[in-house]
Design a protein around this motif. Structure first.
Motif, mmCIF file in Angstrom:
data_model
loop_
_atom_site.group_PDB
_atom_site.id
_atom_site.type_symbol
_atom_site.label_atom_id
_atom_site.label_comp_id
_atom_site.label_asym_id
_atom_site.label_seq_id
_atom_site.Cartn_x
_atom_site.Cartn_y
_atom_site.Cartn_z
ATOM 1 N N ASN A 2 104.923 71.133 24.469
ATOM 2 C CA ASN A 2 104.532 70.260 25.573
ATOM 3 C C ASN A 2 103.585 70.968 26.523
ATOM 4 O OD1 ASN A 2 106.034 68.148 24.612
ATOM 5 N ND2 ASN A 2 107.829 68.632 25.842
ATOM 6 N N VAL A 3 103.812 72.274 26.714
ATOM 7 C CA VAL A 3 102.955 73.034 27.619
ATOM 8 C C VAL A 3 101.541 73.098 27.061
ATOM 9 C CG1 VAL A 3 102.579 75.296 28.651
ATOM 10 C CG2 VAL A 3 104.882 74.368 28.526
ATOM 11 N N LEU A 4 101.414 73.325 25.758
ATOM 12 C CA LEU A 4 100.102 73.365 25.130
ATOM 13 C C LEU A 4 99.404 72.014 25.273
ATOM 14 C CD1 LEU A 4 97.885 74.612 23.365
ATOM 15 C CD2 LEU A 4 99.226 73.922 21.372
ATOM 16 N N PHE A 5 100.131 70.948 25.029
ATOM 17 C CA PHE A 5 99.545 69.612 25.161
ATOM 18 C C PHE A 5 99.082 69.353 26.593
ATOM 19 C CE2 PHE A 5 100.120 65.154 26.349
ATOM 20 C CZ PHE A 5 99.139 64.588 25.556
ATOM 21 N N LEU A 6 99.922 69.688 27.570
ATOM 22 C CA LEU A 6 99.552 69.462 28.964
ATOM 23 C C LEU A 6 98.363 70.319 29.371
ATOM 24 C CD1 LEU A 6 103.070 69.220 30.657
ATOM 25 C CD2 LEU A 6 101.436 67.370 30.249
ATOM 26 N N ASP A 7 98.322 71.552 28.882
ATOM 27 C CA ASP A 7 97.204 72.443 29.193
ATOM 28 C C ASP A 7 95.902 71.889 28.619
ATOM 29 O OD1 ASP A 7 95.891 74.708 30.166
ATOM 30 O OD2 ASP A 7 96.240 75.815 28.305
ATOM 31 N N LEU A 8 95.943 71.466 27.374
ATOM 32 C CA LEU A 8 94.749 70.902 26.739
ATOM 33 C C LEU A 8 94.336 69.583 27.401
ATOM 34 C CD1 LEU A 8 95.471 71.573 22.967
ATOM 35 C CD2 LEU A 8 93.797 72.705 24.430
ATOM 36 N N ALA A 9 95.309 68.749 27.713
ATOM 37 C CA ALA A 9 94.991 67.469 28.360
ATOM 38 C C ALA A 9 94.372 67.701 29.729
ATOM 39 C CB ALA A 9 96.254 66.614 28.480
ATOM 40 N N GLY A 10 94.901 68.649 30.484
ATOM 41 C CA GLY A 10 94.343 68.951 31.800
ATOM 42 C C GLY A 10 92.921 69.460 31.711
ATOM 43 N N ALA A 11 92.659 70.327 30.739
ATOM 44 C CA ALA A 11 91.305 70.850 30.562
ATOM 45 C C ALA A 11 90.333 69.751 30.144
ATOM 46 C CB ALA A 11 91.319 71.971 29.521
ATOM 47 N N VAL A 12 90.764 68.894 29.248
ATOM 48 C CA VAL A 12 89.895 67.804 28.801
ATOM 49 C C VAL A 12 89.607 66.838 29.944
ATOM 50 C CG1 VAL A 12 89.781 65.778 27.297
ATOM 51 C CG2 VAL A 12 90.480 67.989 26.369
ATOM 52 N N PHE A 13 90.631 66.500 30.717
ATOM 53 C CA PHE A 13 90.409 65.613 31.866
ATOM 54 C C PHE A 13 89.503 66.268 32.904
ATOM 55 C CE2 PHE A 13 94.361 63.286 30.582
ATOM 56 C CZ PHE A 13 93.733 62.075 30.348
ATOM 57 N N LEU A 93 85.236 65.433 21.843
ATOM 58 C CA LEU A 93 84.936 65.972 20.512
ATOM 59 C C LEU A 93 84.645 67.469 20.540
ATOM 60 C CD1 LEU A 93 82.703 63.161 18.970
ATOM 61 C CD2 LEU A 93 85.013 63.832 18.278
ATOM 62 N N LEU A 94 84.005 67.930 21.593
ATOM 63 C CA LEU A 94 83.638 69.345 21.668
ATOM 64 C C LEU A 94 84.709 70.209 22.312
ATOM 65 C CD1 LEU A 94 79.910 68.945 22.738
ATOM 66 C CD2 LEU A 94 80.794 69.494 20.464
ATOM 67 N N ALA A 95 85.341 69.710 23.353
ATOM 68 C CA ALA A 95 86.247 70.552 24.127
ATOM 69 C C ALA A 95 87.620 70.715 23.481
ATOM 70 C CB ALA A 95 86.402 69.989 25.528
ATOM 71 N N ALA A 96 88.176 69.665 22.940
ATOM 72 C CA ALA A 96 89.533 69.747 22.396
ATOM 73 C C ALA A 96 89.656 70.792 21.285
ATOM 74 C CB ALA A 96 90.000 68.373 21.933
ATOM 75 N N PRO A 97 88.781 70.810 20.269
ATOM 76 C CA PRO A 97 88.905 71.856 19.250
ATOM 77 C C PRO A 97 88.664 73.261 19.812
ATOM 78 C CG PRO A 97 87.513 70.074 18.456
ATOM 79 C CD PRO A 97 87.762 69.831 19.903
ATOM 80 N N LEU A 98 87.735 73.375 20.739
ATOM 81 C CA LEU A 98 87.469 74.680 21.336
ATOM 82 C C LEU A 98 88.687 75.186 22.105
ATOM 83 C CD1 LEU A 98 85.527 76.995 22.047
ATOM 84 C CD2 LEU A 98 84.804 75.629 24.009
ATOM 85 N N LEU A 99 89.282 74.324 22.903
ATOM 86 C CA LEU A 99 90.454 74.727 23.665
ATOM 87 C C LEU A 99 91.642 75.031 22.760
ATOM 88 C CD1 LEU A 99 90.152 72.238 26.635
ATOM 89 C CD2 LEU A 99 89.778 74.705 26.693
ATOM 90 N N ALA A 100 91.811 74.262 21.698
ATOM 91 C CA ALA A 100 92.890 74.543 20.747
ATOM 92 C C ALA A 100 92.668 75.892 20.073
ATOM 93 C CB ALA A 100 92.976 73.427 19.706
ATOM 94 N N THR A 101 91.422 76.198 19.712
ATOM 95 C CA THR A 101 91.108 77.494 19.102
ATOM 96 C C THR A 101 91.393 78.639 20.063
ATOM 97 O OG1 THR A 101 89.402 76.440 17.767
ATOM 98 C CG2 THR A 101 89.277 78.833 17.991
ATOM 99 N N LEU A 102 91.007 78.469 21.316
ATOM 100 C CA LEU A 102 91.275 79.502 22.316
ATOM 101 C C LEU A 102 92.769 79.706 22.529
ATOM 102 C CD1 LEU A 102 88.526 78.706 24.962
ATOM 103 C CD2 LEU A 102 88.657 80.717 23.488
ATOM 104 N N GLU A 103 93.526 78.636 22.519
ATOM 105 C CA GLU A 103 94.973 78.744 22.684
ATOM 106 C C GLU A 103 95.603 79.487 21.515
ATOM 107 O OE1 GLU A 103 98.557 78.379 24.554
ATOM 108 O OE2 GLU A 103 96.666 77.694 25.385
#
Length: 120
Positions: A2-13, A93-103
């Motif tokens: 859940n923390v990963l999801f919230l972190d990624l969602a916050g960054a994307v928003f 499209l660009l940010a979500a994969p990048l943020l997931a890779t960084l995580e």
């Protein structure tokens, strides 16, 4: 998870907000996220904040209030909603994969540091 999801969602928003509003407006609002985090840590987690931290909290909050008071209203009739939707789609499209890779990279680095400390 859940923390990963919230972190990624916050960054994307956050990135999506930058496609709609100028950075001069978005950055002080993002700064208030740190204000909320500091207040949460003080009141909920019972962390002690020094004078420098309280001054920083006050300056961030005051800066956002000044921005809100002096902000010139935007004419949304002149704004193309379709173009905003295209920009938001590109950000997703660009940010979500990048943020997931960084995580994933950060988790592997953390795991590697933990393995080294056990060996030593």
């Amino acid at each position: 998870r859940n923390v990963l999801f919230l972190d990624l969602a916050g960054a994307v928003f956050g990135l999506a907000a930058l496609t709609i509003v100028p950075i001069s407006v978005a950055q002080p609002i993002f700064c208030n996220g740190l204000v909320l985090l500091a207040l949460y840590s003080h009141f909920h987690l019972k962390e002690q904040l020094g004078q420098r931290e309280w001054l920083s909290i006050s300056l961030c909050f005051a800066g956002t209030l000044l921005l809100a008071v002096t902000l010139v209203p935007r004419d949304w009739n002149q704004t193309s909603i379709e173009w905003i939707q295209v920009k938001l789609g590109l950000v997703l499209l660009l940010a979500a994969p990048l943020l997931a890779t960084l995580e994933i990279w950060a988790r592997r680095a953390k795991r590697g540091n933990a393995d080294r400390s056990v060996i030593e």
